[in-house]
Design an enzyme around this catalytic site. Structure first.
Site, PDB file in Angstrom:
ATOM      1  CB  CYS A 109      39.325 -63.956 -37.044  1.00 51.62           C
ATOM      2  SG  CYS A 109      41.016 -64.058 -36.407  1.00 51.62           S
ATOM      3  CG  HIS A 208      37.785 -60.424 -34.008  1.00 54.94           C
ATOM      4  ND1 HIS A 208      37.114 -61.611 -33.812  1.00 54.94           N
ATOM      5  CD2 HIS A 208      39.094 -60.752 -34.166  1.00 54.94           C
ATOM      6  CE1 HIS A 208      37.969 -62.618 -33.836  1.00 54.94           C
ATOM      7  NE2 HIS A 208      39.176 -62.123 -34.048  1.00 54.94           N
ATOM      8  CD  GLU A 210      33.735 -60.695 -33.403  1.00 62.36           C
ATOM      9  OE1 GLU A 210      34.653 -61.204 -32.735  1.00 62.36           O
ATOM     10  OE2 GLU A 210      33.868 -60.366 -34.599  1.00 62.36           O
TER      11      GLU A 210
END
Length: 227
Positions: A109, A208, A210
């Site tokens: 990001c 994202h 993660e």
């Protein structure tokens, strides 16, 4: 041994237990968990001007966060831009040093945008003004969901395979990638992945990974950091 992966951090006021509104070095645990599950040993990097920490690392994750200061790419701040100048200065110095060392880097990001600026590129400061919609950040704390398209033969295409679904949360985006190569785009044409094919491992994604503990991306970083 597991490769040591540094993760950049926020400095924000936080509240926990009996403590209220204290300046705190923090990062969502998703980043730590994703690096760990991918076989890396996560180390949090506090916001500081010193880049010597890189000598103890095998790889680097540039985490998400607030907008980059537009002065970094030759623009004046727009009305929707929220910045953390100290973090900008520290992280730009860090990523430039990491790239000079040819350290494997994964930008997420804001981290992708930071890679772009380090490569001489520029950003769009507020995507709704450009695109006419808010699908990339539909509401506070709500991820936008898209199907991306990836350039055949690119690193990101190889890692993602037939899985095109991404979850993003951003209102800024890449306008000019500088010396990086755009290898993924959302359905509206916005760049969602950038790479530097001339380096060992430099990958930026606007979404994202993660959050879903994506072992493909974090695993690729850990493998590159191990070699």
């Amino acid at each position: 041994m597991r490769p040591i992966i540094g993760i950049t951090t926020y400095v924000e006021n936080a509240t926990w237990g009996v403590w209220r509104d204290l300046p705190t070095t923090l990062i969502p645990h998703d980043y730590v968990a994703a690096v760990t599950l991918a076989g890396g040993r996560p180390v949090l990097i506090p916001q500081e001007d010193d880049t010597d920490v890189l000598r103890a690392l095998d790889g680097l994750v540039l985490a998400g966060g607030p907008d980059l200061g537009p002065e970094m790419y030759g623009q004046e701040p727009g009305p929707h831009t929220v910045v953390r100048p100290e973090r900008d200065t520290a992280e730009l110095r860090l990523v430039r040093a990491a790239l000079e060392m040819d350290m494997p880097v994964l930008g997420i990001c804001r981290g992708m945008q930071l890679l772009t600026v380090a490569a001489g590129g520029t950003l769009h400061q507020h995507l709704p003004d450009l695109l006419g919609h808010e699908k990339h950040r539909p509401a506070p704390g709500v991820y936008g969901e898209h199907d991306a398209r990836f350039e055949p033969g690119s690193r990101i295409a190889t890692l993602m395979g037939d899985d095109l679904a991404i979850r993003c949360f951003h209102h800024q985006g890449v306008a000019d990638p500088g010396t990086l190569t755009v290898t993924g785009r959302a359905e509206d044409g916005l760049p969602e992945a950038v790479e530097d094919p001339g380096r060992r491992f430099v990958l930026g994604v606007q979404w994202h990974p993660e959050v879903v503990r994506d072992r493909r991306l974090f695993g690729a970083l850990a493998t590159a950091a191990r070699n």
